[in-house]
Design an enzyme around this catalytic site. Structure first.
Site, PDB file in Angstrom:
ATOM      1  N   SER A 239       0.847  -1.183   0.000  1.00 32.81           N
ATOM      2  CA  SER A 239       0.000   0.000   0.000  1.00 32.81           C
ATOM      3  C   SER A 239       0.887   1.238   0.000  1.00 32.81           C
ATOM      4  O   SER A 239       2.082   1.160   0.305  1.00 32.81           O
ATOM      5  CB  SER A 239      -0.917  -0.015   1.236  1.00 32.81           C
ATOM      6  OG  SER A 239      -1.774   1.104   1.254  1.00 32.81           O
ATOM      7  N   CYS A 240       0.290   2.398  -0.341  1.00 31.93           N
ATOM      8  CA  CYS A 240       1.047   3.655  -0.315  1.00 31.93           C
ATOM      9  C   CYS A 240       0.032   4.789  -0.213  1.00 31.93           C
ATOM     10  O   CYS A 240      -1.012   4.640   0.413  1.00 31.93           O
ATOM     11  CB  CYS A 240       1.930   3.781  -1.556  1.00 31.93           C
ATOM     12  SG  CYS A 240       1.021   3.837  -3.117  1.00 31.93           S
ATOM     13  N   GLY A 241       0.302   5.930  -0.849  1.00 31.43           N
ATOM     14  CA  GLY A 241      -0.640   7.038  -0.802  1.00 31.43           C
ATOM     15  C   GLY A 241      -1.794   6.873  -1.760  1.00 31.43           C
ATOM     16  O   GLY A 241      -2.958   7.038  -1.389  1.00 31.43           O
ATOM     17  N   TRP A 268      -3.863   4.622   0.737  1.00 33.08           N
ATOM     18  CA  TRP A 268      -4.245   5.544   1.807  1.00 33.08           C
ATOM     19  C   TRP A 268      -5.245   6.600   1.348  1.00 33.08           C
ATOM     20  O   TRP A 268      -5.998   7.157   2.164  1.00 33.08           O
ATOM     21  CB  TRP A 268      -3.005   6.216   2.405  1.00 33.08           C
ATOM     22  CG  TRP A 268      -3.288   6.753   3.772  1.00 33.08           C
ATOM     23  CD1 TRP A 268      -3.491   8.049   4.140  1.00 33.08           C
ATOM     24  CD2 TRP A 268      -3.439   5.981   4.970  1.00 33.08           C
ATOM     25  NE1 TRP A 268      -3.760   8.142   5.489  1.00 33.08           N
ATOM     26  CE2 TRP A 268      -3.724   6.882   6.017  1.00 33.08           C
ATOM     27  CE3 TRP A 268      -3.359   4.618   5.247  1.00 33.08           C
ATOM     28  CZ2 TRP A 268      -3.925   6.456   7.322  1.00 33.08           C
ATOM     29  CZ3 TRP A 268      -3.555   4.199   6.553  1.00 33.08           C
ATOM     30  CH2 TRP A 268      -3.836   5.114   7.577  1.00 33.08           C
TER      31      TRP A 268
END
Length: 284
Positions: A239-241, A268
């Site tokens: 996962s990330c932004g 996110w």
């Protein structure tokens, strides 16, 4: 390529020697955050690797999702990349400006949709230019192709699945955002989002996986992932932004032979903006 390098990365020498080869396709997948103050399309128009086409991350994402960069349907994706002249049977080399930022996302998407021979250019376009390699501003002539998708649904994690994973800890969570955003000490760049991370997540900032735009050697990748608390015998979701740099972690995992991994496409942007989700702060 050496035994210590990712099997998904090719050198500038390798690519330059093959420019113009049949069934070789080159994709400029550059995309930048506002803070980087770079215009990917303008830079492509000013100069790109001969034969490269421009991948528009915004245009080739699902406009109905309400989230940035969401993966298109297999049919929609196939139509978009086919219009760029890409077929699932081609050898495809993807690059971005700095070398390991947005290009892994397109590498991941192409492979998720069924393309098997997809590589990243080591060092990216910035290094290519610095080494004095061929650059052109000429428009690439595109022969529209047929891309037949073979969508690997196991490569993508949905919000509903992510909620279950957080609740039952059935998968490890690797978060590619900066350490400050992970701990909650830095604000999120998008309005309306809480800082922090999902319960149980581990912090693996994507920027740490590159050395001057080049993916680090395999032993270093393995050590970094394990030191972050990831057990490589168990499944992982990245996962990330907004789903872009999570693919750097997917690339690193697959490079060292980890096969049971998926990417949380909403990342996110989805999790941090929904009031019902669980968010914690501090180090993992």
């Amino acid at each position: 390529m050496t035994a210590e390098k990712s099997p998904f990365v090719v050198s500038a020498d390798w690519l330059q020697q093959r420019l113009g080869a049949p069934n070789l396709r080159i994709v400029d997948a550059s995309w930048y955050l506002p803070a980087q103050k770079r215009d990917a399309k303008a830079e492509y128009d000013a100069g790109h690797i001969p034969g490269a086409v421009f991948f528009d991350h915004e245009g080739l994402s699902d406009p109905t999702s309400g989230l940035p960069h969401t993966l298109l349907s297999p049919v929609g994706f196939a139509g978009g990349v086919g219009a760029l002249g890409l077929s699932e049977t081609d050898t495809i080399v993807v690059y971005d400006g700095p070398g390991l930022f947005s290009a892994p996302r397109v590498w991941w998407m192409l492979r998720t949709m069924g393309a098997e021979t997809v590589y990243l250019l080591d060092g990216g376009f910035d290094a290519w230019k610095a080494e004095g390699r061929p650059v052109t501003a000429e428009r690439t002539v595109i022969d529209i192709a047929t891309f037949t998708p073979r969508f690997d649904e196991t490569a993508v994690t949905s919000f509903e699945e992510m909620t279950r994973i957080v609740d039952d800890q059935s998968r490890q969570i690797a978060d590619a955002r900066s350490a400050g955003r992970f701990t909650g000490e830095e604000p999120e760049p998008r309005a309306g989002m809480r800082s922090g991370h999902m319960p149980g997540a581990r912090s693996l900032p994507a920027t740490a996986f590159a050395d001057q735009g080049r993916l680090k050697p395999l032993p270093a990748l393995k050590a970094m992932i394990e030191e972050a608390g990831i057990d490589l015998t168990k499944p992982v979701v990245t996962s990330c932004g907004s789903g872009i740099t999570a693919a750097v972690l997917s690339l690193a995992l697959q490079s060292i032979g980890h096969k049971n991994n998926s990417l949380y496409d909403g990342s996110w942007s989805e999790w941090g903006s929904r009031p019902e989700t669980k968010v914690v702060t501090g180090k993992a």
